[in-house]
Design a protein around this motif. Sequence first.
Motif, PDB file in Angstrom:
ATOM      1  N   GLU A 117     -16.819   9.394  -5.364  1.00 26.57           N
ATOM      2  CA  GLU A 117     -15.696  10.253  -5.743  1.00 26.57           C
ATOM      3  C   GLU A 117     -14.465  10.008  -4.867  1.00 26.57           C
ATOM      4  OE1 GLU A 117     -19.502  11.785  -6.994  1.00 26.57           O
ATOM      5  OE2 GLU A 117     -18.731  11.423  -4.953  1.00 26.57           O
ATOM      6  N   GLN A 118     -14.656   9.347  -3.724  1.00 29.48           N
ATOM      7  CA  GLN A 118     -13.571   9.091  -2.791  1.00 29.48           C
ATOM      8  C   GLN A 118     -12.741   7.891  -3.253  1.00 29.48           C
ATOM      9  OE1 GLN A 118     -13.484  10.817   0.765  1.00 29.48           O
ATOM     10  NE2 GLN A 118     -14.286  12.195  -0.789  1.00 29.48           N
ATOM     11  N   ARG A 119     -11.425   7.977  -3.037  1.00 32.25           N
ATOM     12  CA  ARG A 119     -10.559   6.854  -3.387  1.00 32.25           C
ATOM     13  C   ARG A 119     -10.570   5.846  -2.236  1.00 32.25           C
ATOM     14  NH1 ARG A 119      -4.144   6.639  -5.282  1.00 32.25           N
ATOM     15  NH2 ARG A 119      -4.329   4.562  -6.215  1.00 32.25           N
ATOM     16  N   GLN A 120     -10.955   4.591  -2.552  1.00 28.75           N
ATOM     17  CA  GLN A 120     -11.182   3.616  -1.492  1.00 28.75           C
ATOM     18  C   GLN A 120     -10.493   2.285  -1.800  1.00 28.75           C
ATOM     19  OE1 GLN A 120     -15.260   3.913   0.323  1.00 28.75           O
ATOM     20  NE2 GLN A 120     -15.731   4.965  -1.596  1.00 28.75           N
ATOM     21  N   LEU A 121      -9.866   1.734  -0.768  1.00 26.80           N
ATOM     22  CA  LEU A 121      -9.198   0.443  -0.849  1.00 26.80           C
ATOM     23  C   LEU A 121      -9.851  -0.505   0.149  1.00 26.80           C
ATOM     24  CD1 LEU A 121      -6.818  -1.475  -1.691  1.00 26.80           C
ATOM     25  CD2 LEU A 121      -5.505  -0.423   0.170  1.00 26.80           C
ATOM     26  N   ILE A 122     -10.225  -1.686  -0.309  1.00 28.62           N
ATOM     27  CA  ILE A 122     -10.872  -2.688   0.535  1.00 28.62           C
ATOM     28  C   ILE A 122      -9.943  -3.885   0.668  1.00 28.62           C
ATOM     29  CG2 ILE A 122     -12.868  -4.217   0.760  1.00 28.62           C
ATOM     30  CD1 ILE A 122     -14.330  -2.126  -1.119  1.00 28.62           C
ATOM     31  N   ILE A 123      -9.577  -4.219   1.891  1.00 23.58           N
ATOM     32  CA  ILE A 123      -8.665  -5.335   2.151  1.00 23.58           C
ATOM     33  C   ILE A 123      -9.459  -6.507   2.707  1.00 23.58           C
ATOM     34  CG2 ILE A 123      -6.601  -6.090   3.408  1.00 23.58           C
ATOM     35  CD1 ILE A 123      -5.861  -3.105   3.694  1.00 23.58           C
ATOM     36  N   ILE A 162       0.864  -1.190   0.000  1.00 23.49           N
ATOM     37  CA  ILE A 162       0.000   0.000   0.000  1.00 23.49           C
ATOM     38  C   ILE A 162       0.894   1.230   0.000  1.00 23.49           C
ATOM     39  CG2 ILE A 162      -1.836   1.233   1.219  1.00 23.49           C
ATOM     40  CD1 ILE A 162      -2.607  -1.495   2.448  1.00 23.49           C
ATOM     41  N   ASN A 163       1.139   1.748  -1.185  1.00 23.28           N
ATOM     42  CA  ASN A 163       2.071   2.865  -1.343  1.00 23.28           C
ATOM     43  C   ASN A 163       1.378   4.196  -1.604  1.00 23.28           C
ATOM     44  OD1 ASN A 163       4.475   1.176  -1.171  1.00 23.28           O
ATOM     45  ND2 ASN A 163       3.913   0.402  -3.198  1.00 23.28           N
ATOM     46  N   ASP A 164       0.175   4.153  -2.175  1.00 19.65           N
ATOM     47  CA  ASP A 164      -0.556   5.393  -2.454  1.00 19.65           C
ATOM     48  C   ASP A 164      -1.388   5.790  -1.245  1.00 19.65           C
ATOM     49  OD1 ASP A 164       0.509   5.391  -4.980  1.00 19.65           O
ATOM     50  OD2 ASP A 164      -1.214   4.397  -5.891  1.00 19.65           O
ATOM     51  N   HIS A 165      -1.831   7.036  -1.224  1.00 19.79           N
ATOM     52  CA  HIS A 165      -2.690   7.522  -0.138  1.00 19.79           C
ATOM     53  C   HIS A 165      -4.147   7.417  -0.571  1.00 19.79           C
ATOM     54  CE1 HIS A 165      -3.432   9.721   3.590  1.00 19.79           C
ATOM     55  NE2 HIS A 165      -4.413  10.311   2.936  1.00 19.79           N
ATOM     56  N   TYR A 166      -5.001   6.995   0.364  1.00 21.24           N
ATOM     57  CA  TYR A 166      -6.421   6.802   0.078  1.00 21.24           C
ATOM     58  C   TYR A 166      -7.275   7.693   0.972  1.00 21.24           C
ATOM     59  CZ  TYR A 166      -4.897   2.674  -2.477  1.00 21.24           C
ATOM     60  OH  TYR A 166      -4.288   1.836  -3.363  1.00 21.24           O
ATOM     61  N   ASP A 167      -8.481   7.948   0.506  1.00 19.14           N
ATOM     62  CA  ASP A 167      -9.455   8.627   1.368  1.00 19.14           C
ATOM     63  C   ASP A 167      -9.966   7.659   2.432  1.00 19.14           C
ATOM     64  OD1 ASP A 167      -9.544  11.209  -0.025  1.00 19.14           O
ATOM     65  OD2 ASP A 167     -10.459  10.080  -1.660  1.00 19.14           O
ATOM     66  N   HIS A 168     -10.190   6.405   2.015  1.00 17.45           N
ATOM     67  CA  HIS A 168     -10.703   5.393   2.939  1.00 17.45           C
ATOM     68  C   HIS A 168     -10.014   4.054   2.677  1.00 17.45           C
ATOM     69  CE1 HIS A 168     -14.237   7.775   4.321  1.00 17.45           C
ATOM     70  NE2 HIS A 168     -14.135   8.308   3.108  1.00 17.45           N
ATOM     71  N   ILE A 169      -9.585   3.395   3.738  1.00 16.40           N
ATOM     72  CA  ILE A 169      -9.140   2.006   3.668  1.00 16.40           C
ATOM     73  C   ILE A 169     -10.046   1.193   4.585  1.00 16.40           C
ATOM     74  CG2 ILE A 169      -7.322   0.333   4.190  1.00 16.40           C
ATOM     75  CD1 ILE A 169      -5.256   2.394   3.431  1.00 16.40           C
ATOM     76  N   TRP A 170     -10.613   0.137   4.038  1.00 22.10           N
ATOM     77  CA  TRP A 170     -11.518  -0.742   4.782  1.00 22.10           C
ATOM     78  C   TRP A 170     -10.792  -2.053   5.054  1.00 22.10           C
ATOM     79  CZ3 TRP A 170     -16.491   1.213   5.774  1.00 22.10           C
ATOM     80  CH2 TRP A 170     -16.837   2.383   5.069  1.00 22.10           C
ATOM     81  N   ASP A 171     -10.427  -2.281   6.312  1.00 25.69           N
ATOM     82  CA  ASP A 171      -9.749  -3.515   6.715  1.00 25.69           C
ATOM     83  C   ASP A 171     -10.822  -4.509   7.133  1.00 25.69           C
ATOM     84  OD1 ASP A 171      -8.030  -5.473   7.569  1.00 25.69           O
ATOM     85  OD2 ASP A 171      -7.299  -4.404   9.327  1.00 25.69           O
ATOM     86  N   ILE A 176      -9.406   5.127   8.334  1.00 26.88           N
ATOM     87  CA  ILE A 176      -9.159   3.693   8.405  1.00 26.88           C
ATOM     88  C   ILE A 176     -10.364   3.042   9.078  1.00 26.88           C
ATOM     89  CG2 ILE A 176      -7.641   1.849   9.208  1.00 26.88           C
ATOM     90  CD1 ILE A 176      -6.194   3.666   7.310  1.00 26.88           C
ATOM     91  N   HIS A 177     -10.986   2.082   8.395  1.00 23.93           N
ATOM     92  CA  HIS A 177     -12.173   1.412   8.915  1.00 23.93           C
ATOM     93  C   HIS A 177     -11.829  -0.027   9.298  1.00 23.93           C
ATOM     94  CE1 HIS A 177     -14.876   4.640   7.370  1.00 23.93           C
ATOM     95  NE2 HIS A 177     -13.948   4.724   6.421  1.00 23.93           N
ATOM     96  N   PHE A 178     -12.194  -0.424  10.505  1.00 22.86           N
ATOM     97  CA  PHE A 178     -11.981  -1.781  11.002  1.00 22.86           C
ATOM     98  C   PHE A 178     -13.317  -2.511  10.956  1.00 22.86           C
ATOM     99  CE2 PHE A 178      -8.780   0.964  12.692  1.00 22.86           C
ATOM    100  CZ  PHE A 178      -7.627   0.200  12.846  1.00 22.86           C
ATOM    101  N   VAL A 179     -13.385  -3.599  10.185  1.00 24.05           N
ATOM    102  CA  VAL A 179     -14.668  -4.252   9.939  1.00 24.05           C
ATOM    103  C   VAL A 179     -14.577  -5.747  10.251  1.00 24.05           C
ATOM    104  CG1 VAL A 179     -16.526  -4.619   8.268  1.00 24.05           C
ATOM    105  CG2 VAL A 179     -15.011  -2.626   8.027  1.00 24.05           C
ATOM    106  N   ASP A 180     -15.474  -6.223  11.095  1.00 19.64           N
ATOM    107  CA  ASP A 180     -15.591  -7.659  11.358  1.00 19.64           C
ATOM    108  C   ASP A 180     -16.977  -7.921  11.928  1.00 19.64           C
ATOM    109  OD1 ASP A 180     -15.152 -10.446  12.369  1.00 19.64           O
ATOM    110  OD2 ASP A 180     -13.071 -10.004  11.832  1.00 19.64           O
ATOM    111  N   VAL A 181     -17.454  -9.143  11.778  1.00 17.36           N
ATOM    112  CA  VAL A 181     -18.810  -9.477  12.206  1.00 17.36           C
ATOM    113  C   VAL A 181     -18.850  -9.976  13.649  1.00 17.36           C
ATOM    114  CG1 VAL A 181     -18.812 -11.904  11.482  1.00 17.36           C
ATOM    115  CG2 VAL A 181     -20.934 -10.548  11.328  1.00 17.36           C
TER     116      VAL A 181
END
Length: 249
Positions: free
Chosen positions: A99-105, A14-23, A44-49
């Motif tokens: 419009e936001q740059r988003q990465l989902i892991i 992960i080298n670029d900058h994002y508006d949102h990263i969803w872990d 940075i969003h932390f997601v788990d059930v």
Amino acid sequence: MKISQRLQHINTMINDHYDHIWDCCCDHGLLGAVLLKRKAADNIHFVDVVPSLMHEVKQKLQRFYPEAELGQQTALTHVQSHWQVHCLDVTKLALAAKEQRQLIIIAGVGGELTIELVQQIMARHPQHSLEFILCPVHHIYKVRTAMQQLGLGLVDEHLMQENKRFYEILHLSTTSPVALTPVGSSMWDLSRELDRDYLQKSVKHYQRIEQGLSKAQQNSPLNAEQQKEKAMIGAVIAAYQGLQNLSPL
């Protein structure tokens, strides 16, 4: 903070900058915490059930990054990276504006679940330009094929080994023009013993599956699903063998 080699490898991709990263399926939130510390995204969003895990993650974040909690009146405007915890099914993610740059892991879950999660996320957000980093623990060929069918292109891919288990890590995008191949392309360095070992084991794995289907066919005709699987297995063996022919040794 000590994290596994696999998570650290994802972090370095992960080298670029994002508006949102969803872990997603974040477990104890170790990867997201590293990304938060180095401010890899505005949010940075932390997601788990699992409620107990998310409660634990939230407590730790409130302890170490209290000023960065998104949506709290105490959050400071000068903080460059905020966090938020979501206890929910990943398929129900409410992503930010398109419009936001988003990465989902999505890492550390099976291939079939990985496919289902990506399919549902993309179906719910058809107008979004999205990036994914995927690291499934099984069925990587099925994952690659499904991602091809969804129209995702390749940004980067890596092969690594941790605790005697091989992992393929895929960085994909809805906007990348680079085709994702069924058995990988840029990740291979067949001058490395690790890559040659993984390639050999992969061929043997699919040959065993093919032999099992052929044996079953001797007893009774294969149904349509089995015939489809056999054809797929034959294709993947041929693709891996094509890579073997490129090996320098």
